[in-house]
Design an enzyme around this catalytic site. Structure first.
Site, short mmCIF file in Angstrom:
data_model
loop_
_atom_site.label_atom_id
_atom_site.label_comp_id
_atom_site.label_asym_id
_atom_site.label_seq_id
_atom_site.Cartn_x
_atom_site.Cartn_y
_atom_site.Cartn_z
CG ASP A 195 30.99 68.29 46.72
OD1 ASP A 195 31.09 68.04 45.50
OD2 ASP A 195 31.40 69.35 47.24
CG ASN B 196 32.03 74.56 45.98
OD1 ASN B 196 30.93 74.23 46.42
ND2 ASN B 196 32.99 73.69 45.76
CG PHE C 249 33.85 65.79 44.26
CD1 PHE C 249 34.98 65.49 43.52
CD2 PHE C 249 34.02 66.22 45.57
CE1 PHE C 249 36.25 65.61 44.07
CE2 PHE C 249 35.28 66.35 46.13
CZ PHE C 249 36.40 66.04 45.37
CD GLN D 129 39.38 70.18 40.52
OE1 GLN D 129 39.31 71.12 39.73
NE2 GLN D 129 38.62 70.09 41.60
N GLY E 152 40.12 76.01 47.73
CA GLY E 152 40.61 76.79 46.59
C GLY E 152 39.52 77.59 45.91
CG ASP E 153 36.17 75.59 44.31
OD1 ASP E 153 37.03 75.62 43.41
OD2 ASP E 153 35.47 74.60 44.55
#
Length: 322
Positions: free
Chosen positions: A12, A52, A102, A171, A255-256
């Site tokens: 990330d 994650n 990402f 996504q 969310g993960d």
């Protein structure tokens, strides 16, 4: 028994914009938008949906199986995950591409603009769930955002093998057509979406809520600051609020984190309500931290926050998993 997590593994690149994207977006000019945002900060962190989720499960004393494709640059990341209880035996090393990237910018409203370079992730379809099942007793396969071919393949293989699976297209819903979306959720023990993804899933498939309910077991829809809505197999609704945050630092990976806590709790035999409360605790720890895998779990602090948010009995019920 093992929870396998088949999804993206990435690095990330997280940036902060000191303003509001909405102030720079002109509704009548979106068809030829051309914008550049001067950011204040750059953080390079370990990430990806599978990374994650498995990291969080590892901190919750599970030994999840990481399933995905990475580049030769994964060695340090692998050592990090293994040190935190993750089994990396389901990872394929590409000899052609780097680990996925990402790149995400977050503004003061926690709105985000992001890009994703798949890199080695595009080879995830070379991994066979059947091969992993020969070496591990798989309790559940979570199929998250990944190479679309891998998502469809791992879903079909889990279904054919009779292994329960969780559908978490997130996504990648934007890239899927209706038939592909239905294929990903058909027979799922769990369906995870956020509020927007749920609306998009309904639109893409052309199905009603009742029709989707006939395809899946437990539907879990995260609602941001409004908590989470869970619909059980018999249509019973369970709503759980959030654990109040002490600060908002970075929403990437929240969310993960919820999924990791929820599945850890529910597969351990907790009720849907208690599992969602555990998920909400892990989610807020990520929200309060820069980087999706930089947070830690302090048991005493966690119990206090759970008790304050949900009551002493909830904290007591969740204590064995912390």
């Amino acid at each position: 028994m093992t929870i396998a997590v088949s999804a993206s593994i990435a690095t990330d690149h997280l940036m902060r914009f000191p303003g509001r994207f909405a102030d720079a977006l002109l509704a009548d000019q979106l068809d030829h938008v051309s914008l550049s945002f001067l950011v204040d900060d750059l953080q390079i962190r370990r990430g990806g949906v599978a990374g994650n989720i498995t990291y969080a499960m590892g901190l919750l004393n599970r030994t999840p199986l990481l399933v995905g494709a990475v580049g030769a640059d994964f060695a340090e990341y692998r050592a990090w995950l293994e040190a935190h209880g993750v089994d990396c035996g389901g990872v394929k090393i590409s000899d052609r591409a780097h680990t996925a990237r990402f790149v995400c910018t977050t503004d003061d409203d926690m709105a985000q603009i992001a890009s994703f370079y798949p890199g080695a992730m595009s080879e995830a379809h070379d991994i066979a769930i059947a091969d992993l099942a020969e070496e591990h007793e798989l309790e559940l396969v979570l199929v998250g955002a990944n190479d679309p071919d891998a998502m469809l393949l791992h879903t079909a293989q889990s279904r054919d093998l009779g292994i329960p699976f969780a559908a978490d297209p997130s996504q990648q819903l934007a890239r899927l057509d209706g038939d592909q979306a239905i294929s990903l959720i058909d027979g799922a023990a769990y369906l995870f979406t956020n509020k927007y993804e749920w609306a998009l899933l309904l639109q893409k498939t052309g199905l009603s809520e009742d029709e989707i309910a006939r395809h899946v077991g437990i539907r879990v829809t995260t609602l941001g600051a409004d908590g989470v809505l869970i619909v059980d197999r018999d249509g019973t609704e369970v709503r759980v609020g959030v654990v109040p945050e002490t600060k908002k630092v970075e929403p990437t990976g929240v969310g993960d984190a919820f999924r990791a806590g929820f599945l850890t709790g529910h597969t351990a035999g907790l009720s849907l309500e208690r599992a969602a409360q555990l998920g909400s605790l892990i989610a807020v720890l990520v929200l309060e931290t820069m980087g999706t895998q930089e947070w830690s779990l302090n048991k005493d602090d966690a119990l206090e926050r759970l008790a304050n948010a949900y009551g002493a009995q909830a904290a007591s019920d969740l204590e064995p998993l912390l």
